[in-house]
Write an enzyme that holds these catalytic residues in place. Sequence first.
Site, mmCIF file in Angstrom:
data_model
loop_
_atom_site.group_PDB
_atom_site.id
_atom_site.type_symbol
_atom_site.label_atom_id
_atom_site.label_comp_id
_atom_site.label_asym_id
_atom_site.label_seq_id
_atom_site.Cartn_x
_atom_site.Cartn_y
_atom_site.Cartn_z
ATOM 1 C CG HIS A 120 0.452 -2.657 1.112
ATOM 2 N ND1 HIS A 120 0.081 -3.604 0.183
ATOM 3 C CD2 HIS A 120 -0.527 -1.721 1.097
ATOM 4 C CE1 HIS A 120 -1.065 -3.250 -0.374
ATOM 5 N NE2 HIS A 120 -1.453 -2.108 0.157
ATOM 6 C CB CYS B 180 -4.179 -4.166 1.446
ATOM 7 S SG CYS B 180 -4.885 -2.511 1.243
ATOM 8 C CD GLU C 267 2.935 -5.781 -0.011
ATOM 9 O OE1 GLU C 267 2.005 -5.498 -0.782
ATOM 10 O OE2 GLU C 267 2.764 -6.007 1.206
#
Length: 511
Positions: free
Chosen positions: A168, A81, A170
Amino acid sequence: MHSKVLILDFGSQYTQLIARTVRSLHTFCEIHPYNIPSDQIISFAPNAIILSGSPFSITNEKAPFPAKSIWQLGIPILGICYGMQLVACQFGAKIVSSEKREYGFAELKLNNSEQLFAGLNAIEQVWMSHGDTITDLPEIFEVIATTDNSPSAAIKHKTLPLFALQFHPEVVHTHAGKQIIANFLFSVAALQPDWTAGSFITESLLKIRAQVGNKRVILGLSGGVDSSVAATLIYRAIGPRLVPIFVDTGLMRYNEAKRVQELFAPYPDLNIRFVDAGETFLQKLKGVSDPETKRKIIGATFVEVFEQVAAEYSDAEFLAQGTLYPDVIESVSFAGPSVTIKSHHNVGGLPAKMKLKLVEPLRELFKDEVREVGSALGLPDSLVQRHPFPGPGLAVRILGAVDSHKVELLQQADEIFISELWNCGLYNTTWQAFAVLLPIRTVGVMGDERSYDQVCALRAVNSVDGMTADWTELPLAFLKKVSSRISNEVKGISRVVYDISSKPPATIEWE
């Protein structure tokens, strides 16, 4: 020497999730602020770097930038990001605030031949959260994935091991996110998954022995996961030179002292010092209703009692604590310590008071890793999977003033709730569960007589780290059984309610 990943934190709410994902892939990593000096980066000697997201726009004049030296290290870098904007900006791309912002789910169309996406589908669901867009991408970069609103949703440098993602990976909303991070670690960076509970134990034993030598170590033992794992690890390293001190505040869970004795029974030369200080704590709490005041009284009293007992061991030079990695991250985070919603659950203040050198064998671990180490050390599942328990104990689960009768009521109700969770195979499916004693009485009927007894609230939540939490949808038949048992077996409680509040807006504990 382990493979090591450096995660530079630019203030993203997801930075810890990056670290937890990397650790879950058995790869050691550390989070450091984005402005960590170059000499410290070199000293850490990372094998790869991950750049986190950020609440900042890179077009902001106050946008954070890392040390320029990271681009000369020649090691793989993954930008996420805001981290993607950094990678692109470093090599001459232009970043603009776009009218086509992306927040939430998006369909990622990717190049399957790209090693970063090995094993993924041609289209994957990902989680976006950005308002900036790359324009004029230099020819030294190749676009390897797109979305409808992001023509450069993922890029890579054509000659250097630099990759960047607009989304993202994660977060759980990106379904193949963990696989993408694994591909970066093991395919791109060629790291070894050598960070395991077994290797941690072996290395920790050597570190503890080297630090402590032949000196004595004092440890505050609570019966919780962290202190019990720390005690077992240190005992393995130095044997009976460890002195665990268990201070019974009178605010512990049902039969807690007895359970601690049973837990450490296999170590006969581990002489736990049990201190019954219940009357002292209850006397100082008499008539006190304010939650913060209760916490401060309990913290100060604990230090006082612990210090008195520890003073008997004049040859002790070390104090062991169960500090975990999230505590370390918080102290050096991008934005500094979080705003205090309430005083920390754990009782603290011992190091400043006692002037002992600290032994913190768990300071590199997240909570789930502590549990893995506990299992590898042979501790029982009933301990390793134990739910968090606040340092002030039942005092913050008894709303209002605390006395011995209320403690006894709550201990019995909580024991019924927890034991039934275990009996029904539900304990390990919820992150934390407990009972709360409310400062109100309601009318009830016991037999043919009218009663006017207290109300007990049951609380169960699911969470990863306690920062956010959703209430657990326990089966109605189970709740009915627990309610019936508490009302029938705990004389003084006639009504049971179930808390269905999430965090936020509520907190997990009631006080």
